[in-house]
Design an enzyme around this catalytic site. Structure first.
Site, PDB file in Angstrom:
ATOM      1  N   ARG A 101       1.146  -0.994  -0.311  1.00 24.92           N
ATOM      2  CA  ARG A 101       0.034   0.300   0.019  1.00 24.92           C
ATOM      3  C   ARG A 101       0.944   1.406  -0.188  1.00 24.92           C
ATOM      4  NH1 ARG A 101      -5.552   1.319   3.152  1.00 24.92           N
ATOM      5  NH2 ARG A 101      -6.110  -0.261   1.599  1.00 24.92           N
ATOM      6  N   HIS A 128      -7.222   0.469  -7.168  1.00 27.18           N
ATOM      7  CA  HIS A 128      -7.320  -0.627  -5.469  1.00 27.18           C
ATOM      8  C   HIS A 128      -8.133  -1.235  -6.723  1.00 27.18           C
ATOM      9  CE1 HIS A 128      -8.071  -1.253  -2.093  1.00 27.18           C
ATOM     10  NE2 HIS A 128      -8.754  -0.483  -1.124  1.00 27.18           N
ATOM     11  N   GLN A 131     -10.317  -4.059  -3.474  1.00 25.34           N
ATOM     12  CA  GLN A 131     -11.688  -3.793  -3.313  1.00 25.34           C
ATOM     13  C   GLN A 131     -12.343  -3.935  -4.560  1.00 25.34           C
ATOM     14  OE1 GLN A 131     -12.411  -0.916  -0.470  1.00 25.34           O
ATOM     15  NE2 GLN A 131     -14.474  -2.433  -1.387  1.00 25.34           N
ATOM     16  N   ASP A 222     -17.587   6.795  -3.036  1.00 23.48           N
ATOM     17  CA  ASP A 222     -16.215   7.203  -1.807  1.00 23.48           C
ATOM     18  C   ASP A 222     -16.184   7.958  -1.573  1.00 23.48           C
ATOM     19  OD1 ASP A 222     -13.347   6.717  -0.652  1.00 23.48           O
ATOM     20  OD2 ASP A 222     -12.827   5.538  -2.803  1.00 23.48           O
ATOM     21  N   CYS A 262     -16.930   1.427  -0.519  1.00 22.85           N
ATOM     22  CA  CYS A 262     -15.628   0.866  -0.033  1.00 22.85           C
ATOM     23  C   CYS A 262     -14.913   0.953   1.148  1.00 22.85           C
ATOM     24  CB  CYS A 262     -14.250   1.258  -0.387  1.00 22.85           C
ATOM     25  SG  CYS A 262     -14.131   3.134  -0.790  1.00 22.85           S
ATOM     26  N   ARG A 290     -14.269  -8.514   1.455  1.00 21.79           N
ATOM     27  CA  ARG A 290     -12.401  -7.951   0.957  1.00 21.79           C
ATOM     28  C   ARG A 290     -11.675  -9.422   1.138  1.00 21.79           C
ATOM     29  NH1 ARG A 290     -10.530  -3.191   0.903  1.00 21.79           N
ATOM     30  NH2 ARG A 290      -8.772  -4.358   0.841  1.00 21.79           N
TER      31      ARG A 290
HETATM   32  N1   CP Z   1     -11.373  -0.483   2.286  1.00 21.54           N
HETATM   33  C1   CP Z   1      -9.936  -0.270   1.850  1.00 21.54           C
HETATM   34  O1   CP Z   1      -9.173  -0.456   1.441  1.00 21.54           O
HETATM   35  O2   CP Z   1     -10.007   0.148   3.383  1.00 21.54           O
HETATM   36  P1   CP Z   1      -8.651   0.211   3.939  1.00 21.54           P
HETATM   37  O3   CP Z   1      -8.630   1.662   4.045  1.00 21.54           O
HETATM   38  O4   CP Z   1      -9.117   0.675   5.845  1.00 21.54           O
HETATM   39  O5   CP Z   1      -7.879  -0.603   3.793  1.00 21.54           O
HETATM   40  N1  NVA Z   2     -10.336   6.616  -2.422  1.00 24.50           N
HETATM   41  C1  NVA Z   2      -9.694   6.281  -0.694  1.00 24.50           C
HETATM   42  C2  NVA Z   2      -9.648   5.128  -1.110  1.00 24.50           C
HETATM   43  C3  NVA Z   2      -9.383   4.471   0.855  1.00 24.50           C
HETATM   44  C4  NVA Z   2      -9.737   2.929   1.299  1.00 24.50           C
HETATM   45  C5  NVA Z   2      -8.194   6.309  -0.891  1.00 24.50           C
HETATM   46  O1  NVA Z   2      -7.390   6.604  -0.809  1.00 24.50           O
HETATM   47  O2  NVA Z   2      -8.399   7.271   0.780  1.00 24.50           O
END
Ligand code: CP
Ligand code: NVA
Length: 305
Positions: A101, A128, A131, A222, A262, A290
């Site tokens: 990440r 992502h 997701q 989102d 998400c 997930r």
């Molecule tokens: N939706 C998602 O990726 O959640 P987190 O940021 O908590 O991993």
């Molecule tokens: N768009 C959001 C998704 C979090 C899971 C972000 O990148 O913060």
């Protein structure tokens, strides 16, 4: 060696395979069957942004498959303590799989060039994919056998989550509409490229919510301010204020339409409590998926199916 940084890299058939494995292993788990496919394997989680769902679901699915996971935060020094040409081959020579990440997609692409094990993108600024697999698993469970005929509408900021959702919908031949104000839409060339590549015209983008939501079976949103964009938050709140998913928006969708997000969510911004906390909301099932979706992806990527 295969990596999954973006759904661009997977064919439609491979995406369907992953979803089928996810469904099969979700049923196995529900009947108490936990095959130790990752016995003796170690999965690393290299994260430079916060996470609840991605981190815990990957750690848990690894345990359920008999493997071991290692959470690697800032202290391992990715990009700061030693050059990437040392860091990455060493890290990945210990591991069987790495989930990353990162703040920058380009940084992940650069790291992957040195990787000695498969890498899965656990979120970047633009993509992502994990997701999107969970989203489609949820759509498949709710809509049943005819899920490919669903219409999914995304309302709000066209971001990393929207990008992967658009890719998976396009590859599977699912109709998707994106409602976002100017300045928060994708480049139109991205939408054209998706539709051309996959020989369909199923992905549409408009500033008009009513047009995008009309007849939708799923309404998705989102946050308006993603991780890393905090400095723009005030402006984003103003620019996206008319794009909240509330009762009025849900009432323009198809009868029985479900709400997806998400998560994490900001009630009162991109979604009203009257929607996210109602029985139209499928967010808990979606978040739980997930684990199952990523389990399918891991089993497929490591050739353990
Ligand atoms: N939706 C998602 O990726 O959640 P987190 O940021 O908590 O991993
Ligand atoms: N768009 C959001 C998704 C979090 C899971 C972000 O990148 O913060």
């Amino acid at each position: 060696m295969r990596h999954v940084l973006s759904l661009h890299e997977l064919t439609s058939e491979e995406i369907r395979e992953v979803l089928d494995i996810s469904t099969a292993y979700k049923s196995k788990l529900e009947s108490g069957d936990r095959p130790a496919l990752l016995s003796g394997h170690t999965v690393g989680l290299l994260f430079e942004k916060p996470s609840l769902r991605t981190r815990v679901s990957f750690e848990t699915l690894t345990t359920q498959l008999g493997g071991n996971s290692l959470f690697l935060g800032q202290d391992v020094g990715w990009g700061s303590r030693e050059p990437l040409c040392d860091f990455m081959p060493i890290l990945t020579s210990y591991l069987d799989l790495l989930v990353v990440r990162a703040k920058s997609h380009a940084k992940v692409e650069e790291a992957v060039a040195y990787s000695r094990c498969p890498v899965i993108n656990g979120l970047t600024d633009i993509s992502h994919p994990c997701q999107a697999f969970a989203d489609l698993l949820t759509v498949k469970e709710i809509a049943g056998d005819s899920f490919l005929s669903s219409h999914i509408t995304y309302v709000g900021d066209a971001n990393n989550v929207t990008y992967s959702l658009a890719l998976i919908c396009s590859k599977l031949g699912i109709r998707m509409s994106i409602a976002a104000p100017e300045g928060y839409q994708f480049e139109s060339s991205f939408i054209d490229q998706l539709n051309e590549q996959n020989g369909n015209s199923l992905i549409k983008q408009t500033a008009n919510i009513a047009e995008a939501v009309d007849g939708a079976n799923f309404v998705y949103t989102d946050v308006w301010t993603s991780m890393g964009q905090e400095a723009e938050s005030k402006q984003r709140l103003k620019d996206l204020a008319d794009y909240q998913v509330n009762d009025n928006v849900m009432n323009q969708a198809a009868d029985g339409a479900k709400f997806l997000h998400c998560l994490p969510a900001r009630r009162g911004e991109e979604v009203a409590s009257e929607v996210i906390d109602s029985d139209r909301s499928a967010i808990i099932q979606q978040a739980n998926n997930r684990l199952h979706a990523q389990k399918g992806l891991v089993i497929w990527l490591l050739g353990k199916a």
